[in-house]
Scaffold this active site. Structure first.
Site, PDB file in Angstrom:
ATOM      1  N   ASN A   9      44.740 -21.919 -23.099  1.00 23.41           N
ATOM      2  CA  ASN A   9      43.538 -22.282 -22.338  1.00 23.41           C
ATOM      3  C   ASN A   9      42.337 -21.978 -23.229  1.00 23.41           C
ATOM      4  O   ASN A   9      41.958 -20.830 -23.387  1.00 23.41           O
ATOM      5  CB  ASN A   9      43.507 -21.441 -21.045  1.00 23.41           C
ATOM      6  CG  ASN A   9      42.208 -21.609 -20.286  1.00 23.41           C
ATOM      7  OD1 ASN A   9      41.415 -22.508 -20.571  1.00 23.41           O
ATOM      8  ND2 ASN A   9      41.984 -20.735 -19.310  1.00 23.41           N
ATOM      9  N   TRP A  10      41.774 -23.044 -23.803  1.00 21.43           N
ATOM     10  CA  TRP A  10      40.681 -22.829 -24.768  1.00 21.43           C
ATOM     11  C   TRP A  10      39.364 -22.459 -24.085  1.00 21.43           C
ATOM     12  O   TRP A  10      38.416 -22.056 -24.749  1.00 21.43           O
ATOM     13  CB  TRP A  10      40.473 -24.091 -25.606  1.00 21.43           C
ATOM     14  CG  TRP A  10      41.599 -24.422 -26.534  1.00 21.43           C
ATOM     15  CD1 TRP A  10      42.811 -23.808 -26.627  1.00 21.43           C
ATOM     16  CD2 TRP A  10      41.600 -25.476 -27.509  1.00 21.43           C
ATOM     17  NE1 TRP A  10      43.575 -24.407 -27.600  1.00 21.43           N
ATOM     18  CE2 TRP A  10      42.857 -25.436 -28.153  1.00 21.43           C
ATOM     19  CE3 TRP A  10      40.678 -26.455 -27.894  1.00 21.43           C
ATOM     20  CZ2 TRP A  10      43.196 -26.334 -29.163  1.00 21.43           C
ATOM     21  CZ3 TRP A  10      41.022 -27.345 -28.899  1.00 21.43           C
ATOM     22  CH2 TRP A  10      42.266 -27.279 -29.528  1.00 21.43           C
ATOM     23  N   LYS A  11      39.291 -22.675 -22.771  1.00 19.08           N
ATOM     24  CA  LYS A  11      38.030 -22.437 -22.033  1.00 19.08           C
ATOM     25  C   LYS A  11      36.901 -23.235 -22.705  1.00 19.08           C
ATOM     26  O   LYS A  11      37.152 -24.313 -23.220  1.00 19.08           O
ATOM     27  CB  LYS A  11      37.740 -20.935 -21.948  1.00 19.08           C
ATOM     28  CG  LYS A  11      38.962 -20.163 -21.439  1.00 19.08           C
ATOM     29  CD  LYS A  11      38.681 -18.744 -21.086  1.00 19.08           C
ATOM     30  CE  LYS A  11      39.978 -18.094 -20.616  1.00 19.08           C
ATOM     31  NZ  LYS A  11      39.796 -16.717 -20.199  1.00 19.08           N
ATOM     32  N   HIS A  95      41.853 -21.226 -11.898  1.00 18.39           N
ATOM     33  CA  HIS A  95      41.704 -20.113 -12.835  1.00 18.39           C
ATOM     34  C   HIS A  95      40.698 -19.116 -12.242  1.00 18.39           C
ATOM     35  O   HIS A  95      39.743 -19.518 -11.575  1.00 18.39           O
ATOM     36  CB  HIS A  95      41.218 -20.634 -14.192  1.00 18.39           C
ATOM     37  CG  HIS A  95      41.209 -19.573 -15.239  1.00 18.39           C
ATOM     38  ND1 HIS A  95      40.185 -18.661 -15.349  1.00 18.39           N
ATOM     39  CD2 HIS A  95      42.119 -19.252 -16.200  1.00 18.39           C
ATOM     40  CE1 HIS A  95      40.469 -17.826 -16.344  1.00 18.39           C
ATOM     41  NE2 HIS A  95      41.638 -18.160 -16.868  1.00 18.39           N
ATOM     42  N   GLU A  97      38.273 -17.624 -13.434  1.00 15.30           N
ATOM     43  CA  GLU A  97      36.864 -17.894 -13.758  1.00 15.30           C
ATOM     44  C   GLU A  97      36.301 -18.980 -12.849  1.00 15.30           C
ATOM     45  O   GLU A  97      35.144 -18.926 -12.442  1.00 15.30           O
ATOM     46  CB  GLU A  97      36.744 -18.274 -15.250  1.00 15.30           C
ATOM     47  CG  GLU A  97      36.889 -17.043 -16.137  1.00 15.30           C
ATOM     48  CD  GLU A  97      37.535 -17.307 -17.489  1.00 15.30           C
ATOM     49  OE1 GLU A  97      37.590 -18.463 -17.934  1.00 15.30           O
ATOM     50  OE2 GLU A  97      37.999 -16.323 -18.099  1.00 15.30           O
ATOM     51  N   GLU A 167      47.770 -14.097 -13.321  1.00 16.37           N
ATOM     52  CA  GLU A 167      46.782 -13.611 -14.278  1.00 16.37           C
ATOM     53  C   GLU A 167      45.919 -12.534 -13.618  1.00 16.37           C
ATOM     54  O   GLU A 167      44.943 -12.859 -12.925  1.00 16.37           O
ATOM     55  CB  GLU A 167      45.873 -14.747 -14.734  1.00 16.37           C
ATOM     56  CG  GLU A 167      46.595 -15.891 -15.408  1.00 16.37           C
ATOM     57  CD  GLU A 167      45.665 -16.640 -16.351  1.00 16.37           C
ATOM     58  OE1 GLU A 167      45.958 -16.664 -17.552  1.00 16.37           O
ATOM     59  OE2 GLU A 167      44.637 -17.161 -15.901  1.00 16.37           O
ATOM     60  N   GLY A 173      40.701 -11.534 -20.982  1.00 14.67           N
ATOM     61  CA  GLY A 173      39.627 -11.409 -21.967  1.00 14.67           C
ATOM     62  C   GLY A 173      39.164  -9.978 -22.181  1.00 14.67           C
ATOM     63  O   GLY A 173      38.136  -9.741 -22.799  1.00 14.67           O
ATOM     64  N   SER A 213      45.182 -11.399 -21.820  1.00 14.10           N
ATOM     65  CA  SER A 213      45.255 -10.727 -23.116  1.00 14.10           C
ATOM     66  C   SER A 213      46.639 -10.783 -23.764  1.00 14.10           C
ATOM     67  O   SER A 213      47.071  -9.815 -24.394  1.00 14.10           O
ATOM     68  CB  SER A 213      44.758  -9.281 -23.002  1.00 14.10           C
ATOM     69  OG  SER A 213      43.403  -9.268 -22.569  1.00 14.10           O
ATOM     70  N   GLY A 234      44.500 -17.256 -23.426  1.00  9.38           N
ATOM     71  CA  GLY A 234      43.100 -17.614 -23.654  1.00  9.38           C
ATOM     72  C   GLY A 234      42.723 -17.381 -25.111  1.00  9.38           C
ATOM     73  O   GLY A 234      43.039 -18.185 -25.988  1.00  9.38           O
ATOM     74  N   GLY A 235      42.072 -16.248 -25.372  1.00 13.53           N
ATOM     75  CA  GLY A 235      41.546 -15.937 -26.704  1.00 13.53           C
ATOM     76  C   GLY A 235      42.515 -16.188 -27.854  1.00 13.53           C
ATOM     77  O   GLY A 235      42.140 -16.783 -28.873  1.00 13.53           O
TER      78      GLY A 235
HETATM   79  P1  PGA Z   1      42.919 -14.176 -22.332  1.00 13.86           P
HETATM   80  O1  PGA Z   1      42.724 -15.288 -21.189  1.00 13.86           O
HETATM   81  O2  PGA Z   1      44.234 -14.455 -22.977  1.00 13.86           O
HETATM   82  O3  PGA Z   1      41.756 -14.383 -23.266  1.00 13.86           O
HETATM   83  O4  PGA Z   1      42.888 -12.856 -21.638  1.00 13.86           O
HETATM   84  C1  PGA Z   1      43.794 -15.734 -20.403  1.00 13.86           C
HETATM   85  C2  PGA Z   1      43.322 -16.760 -19.406  1.00 13.86           C
HETATM   86  O5  PGA Z   1      42.198 -16.634 -18.901  1.00 13.86           O
HETATM   87  O6  PGA Z   1      44.061 -17.709 -19.094  1.00 13.86           O
END
Ligand code: PGA
Length: 255
Positions: A9-11, A95, A97, A167, A173, A213, A234-235
């Site tokens: 997930n590149w956001k 998600h 967010e 999640e 993050g 993470s 994500g990251g």
């Molecule tokens: P993260 O994000 O790996 O940067 O913690 C995961 C996500 O939000 O899907």
């Protein structure tokens, strides 16, 4: 037997050149991987171009969000058929967010989920508790209620076509990962909820990812848990080495 699935997930990250070069290098380096399903979910504006770059590779394309309506006066929104048009196979829904920043509720996620399934796309439905909820001992209750609300009205067949992602919000993050045992406990509970709502057979077949993470160096222990079927990353999905490292870890897991 559930196939492991690793989705990035590149956001709202990477520009056009960086996006293209990342998918080109991943397509090259992951070409031989057949035992794990792989997807990247870039920002919507790049989907068309990246869809072409990923055509005929083993990396699926996913969107980070979608509108539940088919078409019409919805300024700024994108429909399922538009996503299909540019080569998307997956859509991340709900998600944390989107829930926290854009006010998405379980019922909005549910509406989107029905639209995504009707369009023949694979939804990745996210659920997870905040730190406050975990500390108050509400994890099970929160995750169960998000699952029930988000998955309402699904047939057994539709459930089988839906991917879930647990999640924990406090692990996204933050560099804080749920321990394999903490994650496994929730995954196991999600599976027992699916068992009660659908059937033992369906509960055993649904793919449930972990997210929060996930990195190349903690992926193996998380993915080795019996009820964790992959990761939403994500990251660590923004760099070739780290994303590749997670996929390599997945290929070495034997369940
Ligand atoms: P993260 O994000 O790996 O940067 O913690 C995961 C996500 O939000 O899907």
């Amino acid at each position: 037997m559930r196939r492991l699935f690793i989705a990035g997930n590149w956001k709202m990250n990477l520009n056009r050149g960086q996006s293209l070069s990342l998918v080109q290098s991943l397509a090259e380096s992951l070409r031989g991987v057949s035992e794990v399903d792989i997807a990247v979910c870039p920002p919507a504006v790049y989907l068309g171009e990246l869809g072409k770059a990923l055509h005929a590779t083993n990396i699926g394309l996913g969107a980070q969000n979608v509108n539940s309506k088919a078409e019409g006066a919805y300024t700024g929104e994108i429909s399922c058929s538009m996503l299909k048009d540019v080569g998307c196979r997956y859509v991340i829904l709900g998600h944390s967010e989107r829930r926290a920043i854009y006010g998405e509720t379980d019922s909005m996620v549910n509406e989107k989920l029905h639209a995504v399934l009707a369009a023949g796309l694979t939804p990745i439905v996210c659920v997870g508790e905040t730190l406050e909820q975990r500390e108050a001992g509400q994890t099970q209750q929160v995750v169960r209620s998000q699952c029930l609300g988000s998955l309402a009205g699904l047939t057994e067949d539709q459930m089988l076509k839906t991917v879930l992602a647990y999640e924990p919000v406090w692990a996204i993050g933050t560099g804080k990962t749920a321990s394999p045992a903490q994650a496994e406990e929730v995954h196991k509970d999600i599976r027992s909820l699916l068992e009660a709502q659908f059937s033992v057979g369906t509960a055993q077949k649904v793919i449930v990812l972990y997210g929060g993470s996930v990195k190349a160096d903690n992926a193996l222990e998380l993915l080795s848990e019996p009820n964790i079927d992959g990761a939403l990353v994500g990251g660590a999905s923004l760099k070739q080495d780290s994303f590749e490292g997670i996929i390599k870890a997945a290929t070495s897991v034997r369940k």
